[in-house]
Design a protein around this motif. Structure first.
Motif, PDB file in Angstrom:
ATOM      1  N   GLN A  12       3.673  -1.874  -1.850  1.00 14.96           N
ATOM      2  CA  GLN A  12       2.627  -0.852  -1.920  1.00 14.96           C
ATOM      3  C   GLN A  12       1.289  -1.542  -1.736  1.00 14.96           C
ATOM      4  N   PRO A  13       0.258  -0.807  -1.352  1.00 14.70           N
ATOM      5  CA  PRO A  13      -1.046  -1.454  -1.111  1.00 14.70           C
ATOM      6  C   PRO A  13      -1.644  -2.022  -2.392  1.00 14.70           C
ATOM      7  N   GLY A  14      -2.390  -3.097  -2.243  1.00 14.94           N
ATOM      8  CA  GLY A  14      -3.228  -3.566  -3.337  1.00 14.94           C
ATOM      9  C   GLY A  14      -2.623  -4.599  -4.266  1.00 14.94           C
ATOM     10  N   ILE A  15      -1.355  -4.947  -4.052  1.00 17.60           N
ATOM     11  CA  ILE A  15      -0.730  -5.869  -5.011  1.00 17.60           C
ATOM     12  C   ILE A  15      -1.427  -7.227  -5.016  1.00 17.60           C
ATOM     13  N   ILE A  16      -1.643  -7.779  -3.821  1.00 15.62           N
ATOM     14  CA  ILE A  16      -2.188  -9.141  -3.772  1.00 15.62           C
ATOM     15  C   ILE A  16      -3.542  -9.219  -4.455  1.00 15.62           C
TER      16      ILE A  16
ATOM     17  N   PRO D  13     -12.782 -22.481  -6.553  1.00 15.21           N
ATOM     18  CA  PRO D  13     -11.988 -21.442  -7.202  1.00 15.21           C
ATOM     19  C   PRO D  13     -12.432 -20.037  -6.778  1.00 15.21           C
ATOM     20  N   GLY D  14     -11.486 -19.120  -6.752  1.00 15.66           N
ATOM     21  CA  GLY D  14     -11.818 -17.704  -6.624  1.00 15.66           C
ATOM     22  C   GLY D  14     -11.844 -17.132  -5.222  1.00 15.66           C
ATOM     23  N   ILE D  15     -11.634 -17.980  -4.210  1.00 13.36           N
ATOM     24  CA  ILE D  15     -11.762 -17.456  -2.843  1.00 13.36           C
ATOM     25  C   ILE D  15     -10.742 -16.360  -2.575  1.00 13.36           C
ATOM     26  N   ILE D  16      -9.479 -16.637  -2.918  1.00 12.31           N
ATOM     27  CA  ILE D  16      -8.435 -15.681  -2.554  1.00 12.31           C
ATOM     28  C   ILE D  16      -8.686 -14.325  -3.188  1.00 12.31           C
ATOM     29  N   SER D  17      -8.983 -14.324  -4.482  1.00 14.01           N
ATOM     30  CA  SER D  17      -9.159 -13.017  -5.128  1.00 14.01           C
ATOM     31  C   SER D  17     -10.404 -12.319  -4.587  1.00 14.01           C
ATOM     32  N   THR D  18     -11.453 -13.082  -4.284  1.00 16.69           N
ATOM     33  CA  THR D  18     -12.661 -12.466  -3.734  1.00 16.69           C
ATOM     34  C   THR D  18     -12.379 -11.820  -2.380  1.00 16.69           C
ATOM     35  N   VAL D  19     -11.707 -12.573  -1.514  1.00 10.73           N
ATOM     36  CA  VAL D  19     -11.450 -12.045  -0.177  1.00 10.73           C
ATOM     37  C   VAL D  19     -10.494 -10.858  -0.237  1.00 10.73           C
ATOM     38  N   THR D  20      -9.424 -10.989  -1.023  1.00 12.88           N
ATOM     39  CA  THR D  20      -8.447  -9.899  -1.044  1.00 12.88           C
ATOM     40  C   THR D  20      -9.048  -8.642  -1.663  1.00 12.88           C
ATOM     41  N   SER D  21      -9.911  -8.815  -2.653  1.00 11.68           N
ATOM     42  CA  SER D  21     -10.567  -7.631  -3.227  1.00 11.68           C
ATOM     43  C   SER D  21     -11.470  -6.961  -2.177  1.00 11.68           C
ATOM     44  N   ILE D  23     -11.131  -6.965   1.075  1.00 13.52           N
ATOM     45  CA  ILE D  23     -10.310  -6.266   2.071  1.00 13.52           C
ATOM     46  C   ILE D  23      -9.820  -4.939   1.490  1.00 13.52           C
ATOM     47  N   GLN D  24      -9.339  -5.020   0.273  1.00 19.08           N
ATOM     48  CA  GLN D  24      -8.830  -3.845  -0.432  1.00 19.08           C
ATOM     49  C   GLN D  24      -9.915  -2.757  -0.539  1.00 19.08           C
ATOM     50  N   GLN D  25     -11.106  -3.181  -0.958  1.00 21.92           N
ATOM     51  CA  GLN D  25     -12.182  -2.206  -1.146  1.00 21.92           C
ATOM     52  C   GLN D  25     -12.725  -1.660   0.169  1.00 21.92           C
ATOM     53  N   SER D  26     -12.485  -2.403   1.255  1.00 21.21           N
ATOM     54  CA  SER D  26     -12.926  -1.930   2.570  1.00 21.21           C
ATOM     55  C   SER D  26     -11.881  -1.028   3.221  1.00 21.21           C
ATOM     56  N   ARG D  47      -5.334 -17.357   6.458  1.00 18.16           N
ATOM     57  CA  ARG D  47      -5.064 -16.365   7.505  1.00 18.16           C
ATOM     58  C   ARG D  47      -4.584 -15.111   6.814  1.00 18.16           C
ATOM     59  N   LEU D  48      -5.228 -14.012   7.127  1.00 19.28           N
ATOM     60  CA  LEU D  48      -4.961 -12.763   6.434  1.00 19.28           C
ATOM     61  C   LEU D  48      -4.861 -11.649   7.460  1.00 19.28           C
ATOM     62  N   GLU D  49      -3.777 -10.884   7.387  1.00 19.72           N
ATOM     63  CA  GLU D  49      -3.659  -9.704   8.250  1.00 19.72           C
ATOM     64  C   GLU D  49      -3.808  -8.477   7.386  1.00 19.72           C
ATOM     65  N   GLY D  50      -4.737  -7.594   7.775  1.00 15.51           N
ATOM     66  CA  GLY D  50      -4.920  -6.339   7.051  1.00 15.51           C
ATOM     67  C   GLY D  50      -4.662  -5.156   7.964  1.00 15.51           C
ATOM     68  N   GLU D  51      -4.125  -4.110   7.380  1.00  9.04           N
ATOM     69  CA  GLU D  51      -3.908  -2.862   8.113  1.00  9.04           C
ATOM     70  C   GLU D  51      -4.983  -1.888   7.640  1.00  9.04           C
ATOM     71  N   PHE D  52      -5.844  -1.474   8.574  1.00  9.45           N
ATOM     72  CA  PHE D  52      -6.939  -0.569   8.214  1.00  9.45           C
ATOM     73  C   PHE D  52      -6.685   0.793   8.851  1.00  9.45           C
ATOM     74  N   THR D  53      -6.679   1.822   8.012  1.00 11.81           N
ATOM     75  CA  THR D  53      -6.378   3.135   8.575  1.00 11.81           C
ATOM     76  C   THR D  53      -7.572   3.698   9.338  1.00 11.81           C
ATOM     77  N   GLN D  54      -8.768   3.469   8.837  1.00  6.07           N
ATOM     78  CA  GLN D  54      -9.935   4.069   9.490  1.00  6.07           C
ATOM     79  C   GLN D  54     -10.906   2.989   9.922  1.00  6.07           C
ATOM     80  N   PHE D  55     -10.353   1.988  10.555  1.00  6.52           N
ATOM     81  CA  PHE D  55     -11.173   0.821  10.829  1.00  6.52           C
ATOM     82  C   PHE D  55     -12.161   1.062  11.964  1.00  6.52           C
ATOM     83  N   ASP D  56     -11.761   1.865  12.935  1.00  4.86           N
ATOM     84  CA  ASP D  56     -12.538   1.961  14.168  1.00  4.86           C
ATOM     85  C   ASP D  56     -14.000   2.276  13.910  1.00  4.86           C
ATOM     86  N   LYS D  57     -14.184   3.278  13.078  1.00  5.71           N
ATOM     87  CA  LYS D  57     -15.573   3.649  12.793  1.00  5.71           C
ATOM     88  C   LYS D  57     -16.308   2.509  12.090  1.00  5.71           C
TER      89      LYS D  57
END
Lengths: 283, 283, 283, 283
Positions: A12-16, D13-21, D23-26, D47-57
C-alpha cells in the motif's frame, strides 16, 4: 547498536516514508534499506538497518511503539534483530564431512557469526571433527523403529540449548513434520542437484544418466514436501562426457559446500524472507 | 584436403594404433585426435582429423579400404567428412526472432560454415528477416487438421534441397515421428529451461513459480519423447526475486541464442556423437 | 599397471601412429590419448595412458626401448609416471588457513592422492592445523637478514624427503631463484587476482579501487618474474558496489581454495605440460 | 506517470526519511528505493522510483520544491527522469558488425527503449545494416589530418539531434577530450578484455600470449585516460590451450555483445551512477 528490521505486509502507499520517519524520530540513522514488492501477491517486503546511538535504554519502548504505531495499522509481520546477538545454529550430519568441515572452518575463523551449541549425527564417523573444533557431538542413531524416540532426543537438545536454526549439512535422514513445525523456515538443507531437477535420492546418478552438461546444488528451507521448500541459493558447474559419476560427486562436493555456506550466511545476516514458498534475498 | 573421421565401436585393445597406422599409411597426417571410452556401455568413440596431400584421387579407395580393413573387423559405425563440404541446414521458426537473427548473422559473417537453403515457418512474422538475409522463406501453416499435409510439404522441401540437418530456432510446434525418423540425431532444438527441469510448455513461468535462483537453456537432438533427447549444450544465468517472468524471458533469450548457436556450431564441426541418448562432445 | 606418458617434441607427421604402435607392441592397451599442436611454436604435445598387464617385469626395458626407438629419432622430451606412485607434496604457508585446510581435507579424504611429508611456515599460527591432520610442521622464520639461511633449511628438508613438488598455499614470501631452479615448473602458487591484472601486493585493494565488477584468482607455476609464470587455472566471481574490500577478501578466499586445489589436482594427475611460459592442460 | 530520482550527496542522517516523506507528500507512491553509502568517500547514493497519479500538472512545481527543500539543504546532486521519455542514443561503429547488430535487434524488438537518431562510422562497411533497420548512417572518415574536422561534424550531428548519450559499438578510433567533455559519463565503450588486464590495442592477442584460461569483456564510461573509465559491466568466459587467437576473437564477440548491451540497458534505465571513477549499479 545496530538494529535490523524485517517487515512484510500487504502492499500500500506510504509504507517506506512512514517506517523511515519512525526510525528517524526514534533516534536511529538508517544505514541500509532494501525493499521489494511482489506484484502478483501484492506484498511489500523491507529490510532496514538502523544505527541507534542510545538504543539500549529505549529498546523495548521502540519495539512497543513500532508495533502500535506502524505494525498494527499496516497489518505487518515484522521482527527486529540486534547487532550483538549471535544466533544459535545446530548442525545435523551423517557421514559426509565436506559441508561440516566447511561450516566449522568459517565458524572458527569468525567468518560465520554464530554459536554452535552441538552437532547431532545419526552416525559416529564425524565425531573426531567435532572434537577438533571443540563442539559437543551427540550420536543419535535413527532406525525405522526408533524414529520417534530419536526425534524426541533431538528436540530436547534443541530446546535445552535454545537453538535458533538448524543446518542439515548432508544429513541423510528425512526430518519429520514435528521438527519442521517447530522450526518453520529455520531448517536449511543442501540438496545435491539443481532443483527442481533430480529431487530425491541419488541425484548425481540421475544427472549422469540423463547426460546433462551442467550439474548444480541447491540450498533451501525444509518444508513438508521433500526437496520442494523455498530456495535460498543455487549454483552450477560444467561437466562433460569425460566425467564419471564419481567425478560428478567430487565436483558436486565443492558446489554443495559453497551453496550451503552462502545460504547459511544469508540466513545469519537476516537477509532472507520467505513468502509463498519463495524467498526474497536482500543484498 | 582435411578429412574428419567419426568412429564408434565396441571397446577393445588396439583400435587407436590400428586406425592411426591406417591413416598414416594412406598418406594422411593426423592433426587432431580425441577419443573417449564409455566404460558402462563398453563403447569406444574417436574423432580424428587427417590432412591428406593427395586425397582427391584416392578418396574412394581410402574409404573402401577403411571399411574393409578396419571398420568390418572392429564392428565400427563410422563416417568421414571432408573439409570442402558445407552441410545444408534448414531453419524452422515461428514468431520469435532472436535465435533466427543470431544464426543468420553468424552465417552471413562466415562464422557458421553452412548453406541455408530455406527457412520454414508456421507463421508469417519473420519473413522480412529472411528477406534481409536473402534466404528463401516458406510459410507452411500448421493446424490440428492439416498437420500431416504440412509435414508432407516440409519433407518435400527437405528432400528437394538435400538438407543435412534441421535447426528448430524456437519453432513452436512439436515435430512428428516421421520427420524424426528421417533425420535421426539431425534435428537440433533449443528448449528454454535447464533440462530436465521444466520440460514442456511455459518453462519460464514454471521457473518463476518455483522460485529458482538460476535459469537455463538446453539444446538437444530431437527424439520421440518431448524435451528428452540427447543434450548437446546447456548454460545458465542468475535471477533473483527482483525479476518478473518477463525478465526471465528477456534474460533467457540471450541464453537461448548462445546455447543454440554453440550446439549448431558443434554439430557443423562434427564434434558431436550420440550414444544411449547421451552425447560425446569433442573439444 | 597404468602408465602415463607425457611427450613433447617438434611437430612432424607420424608421431601419433608411431607412439601408439609402440605402446601396443609393448603389451599396452591405450585407455586415454589426448594431443595438441601449438601451431605457432610448431610443437607437438601428447598425454597417453596405457594399461599394461605385465608391465612390472618389463618396465625398464620398455623405457629403454622408448628412449631409443621413439624419443631420440623424434627429439622428444618425455616422462612416464606409474599408477602406483604418489607424488610427495610440500606445503608452504604463512598465516592464512583457508587454502591449507582445503588441501588437507582433500588429502585426508583421499580425494588428493599425494603424500605430504611436511608443512613449512614462516609463522607459527597454523601449527595446530598441521597437528590436527598429523603432518610434521617446521617453523622457519624468514627475515631480511636470514633469508639465505632459511632457504638452506627449506632446501635441506625438501631434499631429505625427496619432495616432488611444492605448493605455496598463501605463503607470503617471495621464493628465491635457487628454489625455483631446483623445482622448475614444480612450485605451484595461488595469486589472489585475475592475472595479469593486479599482480603483486594487495590485489583485492587494487581491484576495489579500480571498481571492477568481477574478481578472480589464478594458480600458476612460479618463475623468476613475480606472478608471471605459466597459468594453470583461473576462476572469477561477481562483485558489486555493495562489497567492501573485506567482502572482496572473503569472496576471494573461496575462489583461492577452489582454484589452487584444481591446479594441484591437475598437476598430481600429470595433466599439465609447460611450454613457452604457457600450459597445456589435458582433460 | 513514473518518475525516477537519482541522488547523491554527502552522507548524513535523515536523508532517506526526508526524501521519502517529500515524495509521499507530493502525491507520489514509492515503488522502488535502493540506496548505497560509500563509507570511504562518505557519499550517499539513492535511486527512487515514484508513481505519481497527477504528476503532469505539478511536475515543474515538484522539481522546484525538491530543489529548494531537499537538494539545497543536503548539498545534493540530483536528476529526475520521467517514464515517457526515451533517451536519444547515437551509435559510433567502424567495421565490426556484431555489437551493432545486437543493439539494433534489441532496439527494433522494443527490448531497448531508446531512439536512435543516427549511426556514425569512420568506414562504409556497415551502411547496409543501418539501411536494414532504417537508421540514418553518416560516413565520417577519420584520418590523422582531418581528426579535428571529423569531430566537428560528429558534434554538429550530436547537437542537432539532441543526443543524450553515445555508444561506441566497437568504434576503432580514440574519441577526443572535446567529445568527452561534452558528454561526461555519457559515452559507453566496450573493451574486449577483462580490464584492467590488457588495456589498449589487440587485447585478444595479448591474452593469448599470456596464456590466460579465462577471457573477458568490459563496458565502461569513456574518460580521458584510455580504457580506464568507470566500469559498468564485465563478463568472462573460459578458454584453453586448444583455442587459437581467432577462437578468442570469436568467443569474445559473444561476450562483447552481451556486456555492451547490458551496460547500455543499465544506462537507459537510469541504474548507473558515477563517483570517483567507479559506478554504483542499482538492481
Amino acid at each position: 547498536m545496530k538494529a535490523t528490521f524485517l517487515i512484510h505486509c500487504p502492499d500500500q502507499p506510504g509504507i517506506i516514508s512512514t517506517v523511515t520517519s519512525f526510525i528517524q524520530q526514534s533516534g536511529g540513522n538508517i544505514v541500509y534499506l532494501d525493499q521489494h514488492v511482489d506484484k502478483q501477491a501484492e506484498v511489500f517486503f523491507m529490510r532496514l538497518e538502523g544505527e541507534f546511538t542510545q538504543f539500549d535504554k529505549a529498546e523495548s519502548q521502540i519495539e512497543e511503539n513500532f508495533e502500535k504505531e506502524i505494525a498494527v495499522p499496516y497489518a505487518m509481520e515484522w521482527s527486529v534483530h540486534y547487532g550483538n546477538e549471535k544466533p544459535k545454529m545446530a548442525l545435523f550430519v551423517s557421514k559426509y564431512n565436506h559441508c561440516l568441515y566447511d561450516l566449522l572452518i568459517r565458524y572458527s575463523s569468525g567468518e560465520l557469526s554464530v554459536e554452535i551449541p552441538f552437532i547431532i549425527s545419526n552416525h559416529n564417523e564425524l565425531q573426531n571433527i567435532a572434537k577438533q573444533f571443540k563442539i559437543p557431538f551427540y550420536h543419535i542413531p535413527v532406525t525405522r523403529d526408533n524414529k520417534s524416540a530419536a526425534e524426541e532426543k533431538q528436540l530436547k537438545l534443541l530446546k535445552e540449548h535454545m537453538v535458533d536454526f538448524i543446518v542439515l549439512a548432508r544429513y541423510m535422514q528425512i526430518v519429520t513434520s514435528r521438527l519442521i513445525e517447530e522450526y518453520p523456515n529455520k531448517i536449511i538443507n543442501i540438496h545435491h542437484s539443481f532443483l527442481p531437477a533430480f529431487a530425491g535420492a541419488k541425484p548425481y546418478h540421475a544427472a549422469f544418466n540423463r547426460g546433462v552438461k551442467i550439474i548444480g546444488a541447491t540450498s533451501h528451507y525444509v518444508t513438508e514436501e521433500l526437496d520442494a521448500g523455498p530456495i535460498i541459493e543455487q549454483d552450477t558447474t560444467r561437466v562433460s562426457h569425460v566425467h564419471k559419476v564419481s567425478d560428478f560427486i567430487e565436483k558436486g562436493r565443492d558446489l554443495e559446500k559453497l551453496v550451503l555456506s552462502r545460504a547459511v550466511q544469508l540466513h545469519v545476516n537476516r537477509k532472507t524472507m520467505v513468502y509463498n514458498n519463495k524467498t526474497v534475498i536482500f543484498t
